[in-house]
Design a protein around this motif. Structure first.
Motif, PDB file in Angstrom:
ATOM      1  N   GLY A 477       0.817  -1.207   0.000  1.00 22.99           N
ATOM      2  CA  GLY A 477       0.000   0.000   0.000  1.00 22.99           C
ATOM      3  C   GLY A 477       0.850   1.255   0.000  1.00 22.99           C
ATOM      4  N   THR A 478       1.919   1.240   0.781  1.00 25.68           N
ATOM      5  CA  THR A 478       2.827   2.392   0.840  1.00 25.68           C
ATOM      6  C   THR A 478       3.503   2.612  -0.506  1.00 25.68           C
ATOM      7  OG1 THR A 478       3.227   2.032   3.202  1.00 25.68           O
ATOM      8  CG2 THR A 478       4.851   3.346   1.998  1.00 25.68           C
ATOM      9  N   ARG A 479       3.963   1.536  -1.127  1.00 23.64           N
ATOM     10  CA  ARG A 479       4.690   1.644  -2.407  1.00 23.64           C
ATOM     11  C   ARG A 479       3.783   2.121  -3.543  1.00 23.64           C
ATOM     12  NH1 ARG A 479       8.132  -4.045  -2.112  1.00 23.64           N
ATOM     13  NH2 ARG A 479       9.766  -3.294  -0.695  1.00 23.64           N
ATOM     14  N   THR A 480       2.538   1.698  -3.517  1.00 19.58           N
ATOM     15  CA  THR A 480       1.626   2.061  -4.611  1.00 19.58           C
ATOM     16  C   THR A 480       0.804   3.306  -4.302  1.00 19.58           C
ATOM     17  OG1 THR A 480      -0.087   0.599  -3.712  1.00 19.58           O
ATOM     18  CG2 THR A 480       1.407  -0.340  -5.365  1.00 19.58           C
ATOM     19  N   GLY A 481       0.860   3.763  -3.046  1.00 22.11           N
ATOM     20  CA  GLY A 481       0.059   4.917  -2.659  1.00 22.11           C
ATOM     21  C   GLY A 481      -1.415   4.603  -2.539  1.00 22.11           C
ATOM     22  N   LYS A 482      -1.732   3.324  -2.324  1.00 18.34           N
ATOM     23  CA  LYS A 482      -3.131   2.893  -2.213  1.00 18.34           C
ATOM     24  C   LYS A 482      -3.473   2.602  -0.746  1.00 18.34           C
ATOM     25  CE  LYS A 482      -3.754   2.759  -6.742  1.00 18.34           C
ATOM     26  NZ  LYS A 482      -3.942   1.499  -7.482  1.00 18.34           N
ATOM     27  N   PRO A 483      -4.692   2.954  -0.301  1.00 17.15           N
ATOM     28  CA  PRO A 483      -5.071   2.696   1.094  1.00 17.15           C
ATOM     29  C   PRO A 483      -5.271   1.212   1.389  1.00 17.15           C
ATOM     30  CG  PRO A 483      -6.894   3.707  -0.105  1.00 17.15           C
ATOM     31  CD  PRO A 483      -5.728   3.705  -1.033  1.00 17.15           C
ATOM     32  N   VAL A 484      -4.913   0.840   2.628  1.00 15.88           N
ATOM     33  CA  VAL A 484      -5.066  -0.530   3.109  1.00 15.88           C
ATOM     34  C   VAL A 484      -5.805  -0.491   4.441  1.00 15.88           C
ATOM     35  CG1 VAL A 484      -3.867  -2.572   4.000  1.00 15.88           C
ATOM     36  CG2 VAL A 484      -2.993  -1.392   1.970  1.00 15.88           C
ATOM     37  N   GLY A 485      -6.904  -1.205   4.530  1.00 19.27           N
ATOM     38  CA  GLY A 485      -7.673  -1.272   5.775  1.00 19.27           C
ATOM     39  C   GLY A 485      -7.738  -2.684   6.294  1.00 19.27           C
ATOM     40  N   VAL A 486      -8.253  -2.820   7.516  1.00 18.04           N
ATOM     41  CA  VAL A 486      -8.538  -4.130   8.098  1.00 18.04           C
ATOM     42  C   VAL A 486      -9.988  -4.124   8.531  1.00 18.04           C
ATOM     43  CG1 VAL A 486      -8.155  -5.649  10.079  1.00 18.04           C
ATOM     44  CG2 VAL A 486      -6.199  -4.715   8.849  1.00 18.04           C
ATOM     45  N   CYS A 487     -10.739  -5.161   8.147  1.00 16.66           N
ATOM     46  CA  CYS A 487     -12.147  -5.236   8.541  1.00 16.66           C
ATOM     47  C   CYS A 487     -12.468  -6.541   9.250  1.00 16.66           C
ATOM     48  CB  CYS A 487     -13.056  -5.051   7.330  1.00 16.66           C
ATOM     49  SG  CYS A 487     -12.856  -6.325   6.063  1.00 16.66           S
ATOM     50  N   GLY A 488     -11.440  -7.302   9.646  1.00 21.91           N
ATOM     51  CA  GLY A 488     -11.663  -8.547  10.381  1.00 21.91           C
ATOM     52  C   GLY A 488     -11.743  -8.295  11.876  1.00 21.91           C
ATOM     53  N   GLU A 489     -11.987  -9.354  12.646  1.00 21.71           N
ATOM     54  CA  GLU A 489     -12.127  -9.229  14.093  1.00 21.71           C
ATOM     55  C   GLU A 489     -10.872  -8.668  14.749  1.00 21.71           C
ATOM     56  OE1 GLU A 489     -14.669  -9.684  16.132  1.00 21.71           O
ATOM     57  OE2 GLU A 489     -16.020 -10.165  14.493  1.00 21.71           O
ATOM     58  N   ALA A 490      -9.719  -8.831  14.114  1.00 22.97           N
ATOM     59  CA  ALA A 490      -8.468  -8.344  14.697  1.00 22.97           C
ATOM     60  C   ALA A 490      -8.509  -6.853  14.970  1.00 22.97           C
ATOM     61  CB  ALA A 490      -7.297  -8.676  13.767  1.00 22.97           C
ATOM     62  N   ALA A 491      -9.237  -6.100  14.160  1.00 18.88           N
ATOM     63  CA  ALA A 491      -9.290  -4.644  14.333  1.00 18.88           C
ATOM     64  C   ALA A 491      -9.963  -4.246  15.634  1.00 18.88           C
ATOM     65  CB  ALA A 491     -10.022  -4.007  13.151  1.00 18.88           C
ATOM     66  N   ALA A 492     -10.777  -5.135  16.216  1.00 19.01           N
ATOM     67  CA  ALA A 492     -11.494  -4.825  17.452  1.00 19.01           C
ATOM     68  C   ALA A 492     -10.656  -5.074  18.699  1.00 19.01           C
ATOM     69  CB  ALA A 492     -12.776  -5.653  17.526  1.00 19.01           C
ATOM     70  N   ASP A 493      -9.479  -5.664  18.545  1.00 16.43           N
ATOM     71  CA  ASP A 493      -8.552  -5.882  19.658  1.00 16.43           C
ATOM     72  C   ASP A 493      -7.682  -4.631  19.766  1.00 16.43           C
ATOM     73  OD1 ASP A 493      -6.237  -6.467  21.159  1.00 16.43           O
ATOM     74  OD2 ASP A 493      -6.312  -8.588  20.625  1.00 16.43           O
ATOM     75  N   PRO A 494      -7.813  -3.835  20.832  1.00 19.88           N
ATOM     76  CA  PRO A 494      -7.117  -2.540  20.890  1.00 19.88           C
ATOM     77  C   PRO A 494      -5.609  -2.614  20.667  1.00 19.88           C
ATOM     78  CG  PRO A 494      -8.793  -2.631  22.580  1.00 19.88           C
ATOM     79  CD  PRO A 494      -8.728  -3.996  21.972  1.00 19.88           C
ATOM     80  N   LEU A 495      -4.921  -3.549  21.325  1.00 18.88           N
ATOM     81  CA  LEU A 495      -3.465  -3.618  21.152  1.00 18.88           C
ATOM     82  C   LEU A 495      -3.116  -4.133  19.761  1.00 18.88           C
ATOM     83  CD1 LEU A 495      -0.666  -3.234  22.260  1.00 18.88           C
ATOM     84  CD2 LEU A 495      -0.809  -5.513  23.311  1.00 18.88           C
ATOM     85  N   LEU A 496      -3.869  -5.113  19.272  1.00 20.55           N
ATOM     86  CA  LEU A 496      -3.600  -5.613  17.924  1.00 20.55           C
ATOM     87  C   LEU A 496      -3.886  -4.533  16.889  1.00 20.55           C
ATOM     88  CD1 LEU A 496      -2.724  -7.853  16.100  1.00 20.55           C
ATOM     89  CD2 LEU A 496      -4.977  -8.922  16.339  1.00 20.55           C
ATOM     90  N   ALA A 497      -4.834  -3.650  17.179  1.00 22.89           N
ATOM     91  CA  ALA A 497      -5.115  -2.531  16.281  1.00 22.89           C
ATOM     92  C   ALA A 497      -3.884  -1.641  16.147  1.00 22.89           C
ATOM     93  CB  ALA A 497      -6.301  -1.722  16.797  1.00 22.89           C
ATOM     94  N   VAL A 498      -3.191  -1.414  17.255  1.00 24.14           N
ATOM     95  CA  VAL A 498      -1.950  -0.618  17.225  1.00 24.14           C
ATOM     96  C   VAL A 498      -0.904  -1.324  16.361  1.00 24.14           C
ATOM     97  CG1 VAL A 498      -0.051   0.285  18.624  1.00 24.14           C
ATOM     98  CG2 VAL A 498      -2.400   0.428  19.475  1.00 24.14           C
ATOM     99  N   VAL A 499      -0.794  -2.643  16.534  1.00 28.05           N
ATOM    100  CA  VAL A 499       0.162  -3.425  15.732  1.00 28.05           C
ATOM    101  C   VAL A 499      -0.176  -3.320  14.244  1.00 28.05           C
ATOM    102  CG1 VAL A 499       0.944  -5.774  15.211  1.00 28.05           C
ATOM    103  CG2 VAL A 499       0.747  -5.021  17.593  1.00 28.05           C
ATOM    104  N   LEU A 500      -1.442  -3.425  13.914  1.00 31.46           N
ATOM    105  CA  LEU A 500      -1.856  -3.350  12.507  1.00 31.46           C
ATOM    106  C   LEU A 500      -1.471  -2.009  11.891  1.00 31.46           C
ATOM    107  CD1 LEU A 500      -5.392  -4.983  12.851  1.00 31.46           C
ATOM    108  CD2 LEU A 500      -3.341  -6.038  11.864  1.00 31.46           C
ATOM    109  N   VAL A 501      -1.670  -0.934  12.646  1.00 36.72           N
ATOM    110  CA  VAL A 501      -1.269   0.390  12.156  1.00 36.72           C
ATOM    111  C   VAL A 501       0.246   0.436  11.971  1.00 36.72           C
ATOM    112  CG1 VAL A 501      -1.178   2.844  12.730  1.00 36.72           C
ATOM    113  CG2 VAL A 501      -3.275   1.548  13.144  1.00 36.72           C
ATOM    114  N   GLY A 502       0.969  -0.178  12.899  1.00 37.23           N
ATOM    115  CA  GLY A 502       2.417  -0.229  12.775  1.00 37.23           C
ATOM    116  C   GLY A 502       2.893  -1.032  11.584  1.00 37.23           C
ATOM    117  N   LEU A 503       2.046  -1.926  11.089  1.00 38.96           N
ATOM    118  CA  LEU A 503       2.383  -2.748   9.916  1.00 38.96           C
ATOM    119  C   LEU A 503       1.991  -2.074   8.607  1.00 38.96           C
ATOM    120  CD1 LEU A 503       1.271  -6.250  11.274  1.00 38.96           C
ATOM    121  CD2 LEU A 503       3.618  -5.423  10.989  1.00 38.96           C
TER     122      LEU A 503
END
Length: 560
Positions: A477-503
């Motif tokens: 997503g960074t290389r192509t300039g395209k947005p990347v989201g997460v819509c699975g259950e992982a996004a509802a885990d607060p700490l994992l949400a931070v990890v996902l943003v870090g990724l």
């Protein structure tokens, strides 16, 4: 046997809540009917049973209408199970042998439930729903009230073998502090409804069978634990966490962001346009996943363009100027449709599902895209549409072409299988965005059916193998300039949400009840810190180690 000293009971936590209170156990089901001959004719017994089933169906329907939202969908599914021809045939066979209606229902429903359990997965977990229907029908035949939630006269922690959907849907949240079930898993209807209603819950805690009425416990969904006979210090810590969570949920709603101001839009996962108002009230900045299956699942034929347009327009009107991501029909696997893909498959999760199924019947796909385009023109939302279960670059190109032909300007894909994660840069050269479905991505990465309790231990999005695939998509997503989201259950885990943003994830979509917890956690970390926490998780070898590494890194990097 009563739990006498302090112990920690393990299960599967639903959500991030914590609660302290006395146990009140669900009353046991009525006695099993004895096998005995009926004094009535088979025709008369059949009429009694059918009347009782209709009474129960009407009660479940009324409960669903009172609860609304996802609970209504679950209870309507239960009504369909009660009226299923397979069940009716099994009852008729018992009655024709001369048994009473009560025993016929017990035996027939039990026979069908055993078949479902043997199938495992999603269908296996529906066996508990069928058992609940049987109990209610037998109670109706006896002229007795159906078993329900106790009322000890004070707030309590409800402990049940496996709470029925009809009871979960209408829990009084002013009285029920938390829910603990002895059976059930993360995909049971109890868990689904608890997550949607924001109930603090731990399911599948087998040792909770030893709890008695009045036992004091701490239910900690975040750690998937039930602590019995807690010390005063433990209760004080829990009370502090409860207060912090309440303060975060009561705080003025702001857009999702990290501590350094980096924007992370927090969106809602919705399955019906009627849920939109609640999502807005809870602070959803738009919709990251709108499931369209509700329009298709109860029909023998695809809904018309006009019928679809009406629902899509209702959704879009609730989010003027906001991003709304609609997923094209995701049929197959546990959601077969007779007009699309009802052929028997040995491994349906690996078969004709998602976009693959749509491309075998282009008319269904084209009608849906037409309805979406018409709804888009009539409203002011920013409509994005995405294809489910994309595995190849060719599939991406086909879907994007179809979407653009129908006048839809933003067309993306769901990343749910390792191939699309590994090809993310090539896919994003065509697609306008990617949305990672962590539930299926984990399933296919770990070769562990996400609907099968026996392999639930492998169905963990914290596993480094899953996180590395998420990183692949984030980098693309960074290389192509395209947005990347997460819509699975992982996004509802607060700490994992931070990890996902870090990724490298740009937006997070979840059940609306989880928005406040995630919003509060993001504000504790900067972008640089989120990246460091993610890197710590990636160095682990197991899901448990990744979680612990992330916790340690978060504690050392937090802005607090």
């Amino acid at each position: 046997m009563a739990v006498a000293s302090q112990s920690v009971l393990k299960g599967t936590g639903i959500g991030q809540g914590v609660a302290v209170g006395p146990v009140a156990r669900m009353s046991p089901p009525p006695a099993v009917p004895a096998e005995q001959s009926s004094t009535l004719t088979p025709e008369e017994e059949t009429a009694r049973v059918q009347e009782a089933i209709q009474t129960v169906a009407a009660d479940l329907t009324a409960r669903g209408q009172a609860a609304g939202g996802q609970a209504q969908e679950v209870l309507e599914a239960q009504v369909m199970m009660a009226q299923d021809p397979t069940v009716s045939e099994a009852v008729a066979a018992q009655v024709s042998a001369g048994t009473t209606g009560e025993y016929a229902v017990h035996a027939a429903f039990g026979e069908v439930a055993e078949t479902l359990q043997a199938l495992g997965g999603y269908l296996g977990e529906r066996a508990a729903d069928l058992h609940d229907v049987a109990i209610r029908v037998i109670a109706a035949l006896r002229g007795e009230p159906a078993p329900g939630v106790p009322d000890p006269g004070h707030p309590f922690v409800l402990v049940a073998q496996d709470l029925a959907p009809a009871d979960t849907a209408l829990l009084d949240l002013d009285k029920v502090l938390a829910l603990v079930t002895i059976e059930g898993g993360p995909t049971s209807h109890t868990a689904i409804l608890a997550r949607g209603k924001g109930i603090t819950a731990v399911v599948g805690a087998k040792e909770a069978a030893g709890l008695n009425d009045g036992d004091e416990v701490i239910v900690d969904a975040a750690s998937s634990e039930v602590v019995t006979n807690p010390s005063q210090e433990q209760k004080d810590r829990a009370a502090e966490r409860i207060a912090q969570r309440e303060a975060a949920q009561a705080a003025p709603i702001t857009d999702g962001a990290l501590a350094d101001g980096t924007e992370v839009p927090l969106l809602a996962n919705l399955g019906n346009p009627e849920h939109a108002a609640e999502a807005v009230e809870l602070g959803a900045e738009g919709v990251g996943l709108f499931r369209t299956e509700f329009l298709f699942l109860s029909s023998d034929s695809a809904p018309s363009v006009a019928e679809q347009r009406q629902s899509y327009q209702q959704l879009l009107e609730a989010f003027p100027g906001k991003k709304v991501v609609v997923r094209a029909l995701d049929a197959g696997a546990d959601k077969p449709l007779p007009f699309l893909n009802d052929a028997e498959e040995e491994n349906p999760a690996l078969g004709l599902r998602g976009l693959r199924a749509l491309l075998t019947n282009e008319e269904v796909l084209r009608d849906q895209l037409t309805a979406l385009a018409e709804a888009d023109r009539a409203t002011e939302a920013d409509l994005w549409v995405m294809a489910p279960m994309v595995s190849t670059v060719e599939e991406t190109e086909t879907f994007a072409k179809f979407a653009h032909q129908h006048g839809l300007k933003t067309a993306g894909v769901m990343v749910e299988v390792p191939s699309s994660a590994l090809l993310a840069e090539q896919i994003l050269a065509t697609a306008d965005f990617a949305s990672i479905g962590t539930n299926d991505l984990t399933q296919y990465t770990m070769a562990a059916d996400r609907l099968l309790g026996s392999v639930a231990g492998l169905q963990d999005p914290w596993h480094p193998a899953v996180l590395k695939l998420v990183r692949e998509v984030g980098v693309a997503g960074t290389r192509t300039g395209k947005p990347v989201g997460v819509c699975g259950e992982a996004a509802a885990d607060p700490l994992l949400a931070v990890v996902l943003v870090g990724l490298g994830v740009n937006s997070l979509s979840m059940a609306p009840a989880a928005l406040a917890d995630v919003r509060a956690e993001l504000l504790h970390h900067t972008k640089e810190q989120a990246q460091a926490i993610a890197e710590a998780a990636l160095t682990a070898s197991t899901a448990a180690e990744a979680l612990e590494a992330a916790r340690a890194a978060a504690a050392s990097h937090s802005t607090e």
